[in-house]
Design an enzyme around this catalytic site. Structure first.
Site, PDB file in Angstrom:
ATOM      1  CG  ASP A  11      -2.671  -2.865   6.904  1.00 15.04           C
ATOM      2  OD1 ASP A  11      -3.784  -2.763   7.444  1.00 15.04           O
ATOM      3  OD2 ASP A  11      -2.231  -2.023   6.091  1.00 15.04           O
ATOM      4  CE  LYS A  24     -10.524   0.041   0.852  1.00 12.30           C
ATOM      5  NZ  LYS A  24      -9.575   0.938   1.499  1.00 12.30           N
ATOM      6  CD1 TRP A  37      -2.601   1.674   0.431  1.00 13.18           C
ATOM      7  CD2 TRP A  37      -2.119   1.843   2.613  1.00 13.18           C
ATOM      8  NE1 TRP A  37      -3.360   2.687   0.957  1.00 13.18           N
ATOM      9  CE2 TRP A  37      -3.080   2.821   2.295  1.00 13.18           C
ATOM     10  CE3 TRP A  37      -1.658   1.750   3.927  1.00 13.18           C
ATOM     11  CZ2 TRP A  37      -3.587   3.702   3.231  1.00 13.18           C
ATOM     12  CZ3 TRP A  37      -2.162   2.625   4.868  1.00 13.18           C
ATOM     13  CH2 TRP A  37      -3.117   3.593   4.518  1.00 13.18           C
TER      14      TRP A  37
END
Ligand code: LMR
Length: 394
Positions: A211, A246, A130
């Protein structure tokens, strides 16, 4: 000389900056495959019915607007620990502590500060990862070093290269893994490979920082937490950042959590240190997103509805991914698109060079991230041909 006149301008954020450029683009047929959001109606993000129902309940209740505790809503933290670590977590050797945070980003930030203050100055992150990982950890004062996360022609991860990199990491350093649906590649280690990684990390005495931003959007709610639960079973003391942007569609509510697994005796000191860090940044988190999540997870009917909607999104991702794969392979049968086909979650890499990514934006109004990442969730059936043609254009 004005006081602030020598301050240099930073480049725009690679993902958020692109959203501004996209909005300004006046072409009617522009397509945004950059930011990781599930599109819903009329340009806004997908709304979960379960979230709307929870908000109705909360509105009715007029829940208090008092300050939350520094580490957030206890009912939320309890449910997050169940979701992340599994409901049988209490039978494990290690215990855990969860603090509500402002999105997954603050969980990473607080975790990084915690590592710096109490464990290590070095953190290893995958390359690619990311785009915000490096700058976030550097901003916290950690030394950030990349390890190779190479995608093979068969659509897997080159685990051997990760294992070799692990050998040269100093004992006690931290290593970041994405628990599932790796951003930006969409390719995760297999369950067997996670087992090998767990052993290697143990042997090297590294601290894992997971993560997890897409639980439920890859293989399933439990399956996507496989890596974390395996590490817990194997007694890893580790950190886990979770985001609910999300999988609950709560992008703007900034709802996340930091979980730390540790011995039972360490829970009280660790929680006190985490609270100290949070207090120095934002005192205590905002309530609404956590109220929504805990309302859903504490109500069996709402939980079932939410899980059904999550499954629907997961299936949509599979259908869109397969349709794009089919279109690309039909047009260029000799090219290898296996990494796209094998990817899961929101993202996949197209492996296009940056100049091509830029020309797609300029000439086709097709917005990918600079690292060539596409958001599969934004691919509607009627766009497949246009996207495939643009991606393969000379
Ligand atoms: C993304 O990767 O597109 C999202 O997680 C949005 C962000 O914060 O970068």
């Amino acid at each position: 000389m004005n006081i602030f006149s020598s301050i240099p301008k930073e480049p725009e954020d690679p993902i958020y900056g692109l959203q501004v450029t996209f909005k300004k683009d006046e072409r009617k047929d522009k397509i945004n495959l950059s930011i990781g959001v599930f599109p819903g109606h009329q340009g806004s993000s997908f709304r979960f019915n379960a979230v709307d129902s929870a908000e109705d309940i909360l509105l009715e209740k007029l829940y208090p607007k008092d300050y939350l505790p520094i580490d957030g809503l206890p009912a939320f933290n309890e449910k997050v620990a169940d979701l992340v670590l599994g409901e049988d977590r209490k039978e494990m050797t290690l215990s855990s502590y969860t603090a509500q945070t402002i999105g997954g980003t603050a969980a990473l930030h607080i975790g990084a500060k915690f590592l710096l203050q109490h464990c290590t100055q070095k953190i290893y992150i995958p390359d690619p990862t990311w785009v915000n990982h490096r700058r976030l950890f550097e901003a916290c004062g950690l030394e950030v070093i990349s390890y190779p996360y190479e995608i093979t022609a068969a659509g897997g991860v080159n685990i051997q290269r990760i294992l070799t990199a692990i050998q040269s990491m100093p004992e006690g350093a931290a290593i970041v893994f994405q628990a599932s649906c790796h951003n930006p590649t969409g390719i995760d280690p297999t369950d067997a490979e996670w087992q090998v990684l767990s052993q290697a990390i143990k042997k090297r005495k590294l601290i894992t920082f997971f993560d997890m931003a897409y639980q439920g959007l890859g293989r399933g709610l439990h399956e996507d937490a496989f890596s974390i639960r395996l590490f817990l079973e194997e007694d890893h003391e580790m950190l886990i950042a979770t985001s609910f942007s999300k999988n609950f569609g709560l992008y703007s509510e900034r709802t996340g959590a930091l979980t730390i697994t540790c011995t039972r005796e360490s829970v009280i000191p660790i929680s006190s240190q985490v609270r100290k860090i949070i207090r120095s940044i934002y005192s205590s988190p905002a309530s609404h997103g956590a109220q929504i999540v805990q309302t859903i997870l504490n109500d069996p009917t709402l939980t079932a509805n939410w899980q059904r909607e999550l499954k629907h999104l997961r299936e949509t991702l599979t259908t869109s991914r397969q349709a794009l794969y089919n279109a690309l392979s039909k047009k260029q049968p000799h090219k290898n698109f296996t990494a796209l086909q094998k990817s899961i979650g929101l993202f996949a890499l197209t492996f296009l060079p940056t100049e091509k990514v830029h020309s797609l934006r300029q000439e086709h109004g097709l917005y990918l991230c600079d690292d060539s990442r596409i958001n599969i969730a934004a691919i509607r059936q009627e766009l497949i041909e246009t996207i495939a043609n643009a991606l393969l254009s000379p």
